[in-house]
Design a protein around this motif. Structure first.
Motif, PDB file in Angstrom:
ATOM      1  N   TYR A 167      54.589  69.983  67.087  1.00 56.27           N
ATOM      2  CA  TYR A 167      55.963  69.634  67.143  1.00 56.27           C
ATOM      3  C   TYR A 167      56.074  68.360  66.458  1.00 56.27           C
ATOM      4  N   ASP A 188      59.813  71.917  65.140  1.00 54.78           N
ATOM      5  CA  ASP A 188      58.441  72.514  64.725  1.00 54.78           C
ATOM      6  C   ASP A 188      58.255  73.095  63.950  1.00 54.78           C
ATOM      7  N   TRP A 219      50.709  77.056  76.171  1.00 58.33           N
ATOM      8  CA  TRP A 219      49.489  75.633  76.282  1.00 58.33           C
ATOM      9  C   TRP A 219      49.536  74.242  75.279  1.00 58.33           C
ATOM     10  N   TRP A 254      51.900  76.037  66.748  1.00 56.76           N
ATOM     11  CA  TRP A 254      52.812  75.457  66.407  1.00 56.76           C
ATOM     12  C   TRP A 254      52.324  73.629  66.101  1.00 56.76           C
ATOM     13  N   SER A 303      56.962  82.519  73.883  1.00 59.04           N
ATOM     14  CA  SER A 303      57.233  82.121  75.264  1.00 59.04           C
ATOM     15  C   SER A 303      55.852  80.188  74.700  1.00 59.04           C
ATOM     16  N   LYS A 304      55.997  79.160  75.276  1.00 58.87           N
ATOM     17  CA  LYS A 304      54.999  78.302  75.004  1.00 58.87           C
ATOM     18  C   LYS A 304      53.911  78.440  76.378  1.00 58.87           C
ATOM     19  N   TYR A 348      50.911  73.184  69.973  1.00 56.19           N
ATOM     20  CA  TYR A 348      51.212  73.352  71.087  1.00 56.19           C
ATOM     21  C   TYR A 348      51.289  75.418  70.609  1.00 56.19           C
ATOM     22  N   ILE A 349      50.983  76.081  72.287  1.00 57.87           N
ATOM     23  CA  ILE A 349      50.756  77.026  71.732  1.00 57.87           C
ATOM     24  C   ILE A 349      51.552  78.489  72.283  1.00 57.87           C
ATOM     25  N   ARG A 350      52.246  78.906  71.301  1.00 55.08           N
ATOM     26  CA  ARG A 350      53.154  80.505  72.240  1.00 55.08           C
ATOM     27  C   ARG A 350      52.445  81.753  72.076  1.00 55.08           C
ATOM     28  N   LYS A 376      53.934  68.188  76.369  1.00 56.28           N
ATOM     29  CA  LYS A 376      54.634  68.965  74.895  1.00 56.28           C
ATOM     30  C   LYS A 376      53.433  68.876  74.013  1.00 56.28           C
ATOM     31  N   TYR A 377      52.497  69.012  73.680  1.00 58.34           N
ATOM     32  CA  TYR A 377      51.526  68.826  72.604  1.00 58.34           C
ATOM     33  C   TYR A 377      50.177  68.918  73.321  1.00 58.34           C
TER      34      TYR A 377
END
Length: 167
Positions: free
Chosen positions: A124, A130, A91, A122, A88-89, A82-84, A95-96
């Motif tokens: 998960y 993470d 994408w 990141w 802030s997340k 996942y991307i922050r 969750k991922y």
């Protein structure tokens, strides 16, 4: 004002299947088993230290280390990516997304390029915290165009490409 689009992310090498805490624990165990192998256990990166016997080479490394590094393939697999952006997340919507080596995921997230922007990749984890796979920081003075940046986290063993467009 400029805009930044995260076009896609490509996994060059997924993270290690064994986190740094587990590596440290097995490093201590291996050191106790192998006597002089405590140095070997401390130098193992991205692999599972099962046992370190007295099979040391002139450089002080055990032949078991190469076997241990090979075992990581049993534990490694797809990263749960996942991307922050700036903490802030952004994408994906869930969750991922699973991503394997040499696989590319289209992201398509656009945001204003104001001040500094920090893009973090990141993984998960259900059991532990993470894992940061790598990050990229850009400033508003970045030139326009399409760019590919390589990011990594040597502690996790991950290598990724982030493709962006600035307009």
């Amino acid at each position: 004002m400029k805009s930044l689009t995260i076009v896609s992310v490509k996994c060059i090498k997924p993270s290690s299947g064994i986190d740094s805490v587990a590596q440290s624990i097995f490093g201590v165990i291996g050191g106790a088993i192998g006597g002089a192998a405590a140095v070997v256990g401390a130098s193992v990166s991205g692999g599972l230290l099962i046992a370190a016997t007295g099979l040391a080479t002139a450089g002080g490394a055990s032949t078991g280390v190469s076997v241990i590094n090979g075992l990581d393939h049993f534990f490694a697999g797809a990263d749960e990516l996942y991307i922050r952006v700036n903490g802030s997340k952004v994408w994906p919507s869930g969750k991922y997304k699973d991503i394997n080596s040499q696989q590319t995921k289209d992201v398509g997230h656009t945001l204003p390029l104001e001040g500094k922007v920090k893009i973090q990749l990141w993984e998960y984890d259900v059991v532990s915290a993470d894992d940061l796979l790598g990050y990229l920081e850009l400033g508003q003075d970045h030139q326009t165009g399409s760019f590919t940046y390589l990011v990594q986290n040597p502690g996790e063993g991950s290598i990724y490409e982030i493709n962006i467009k600035i307009s």
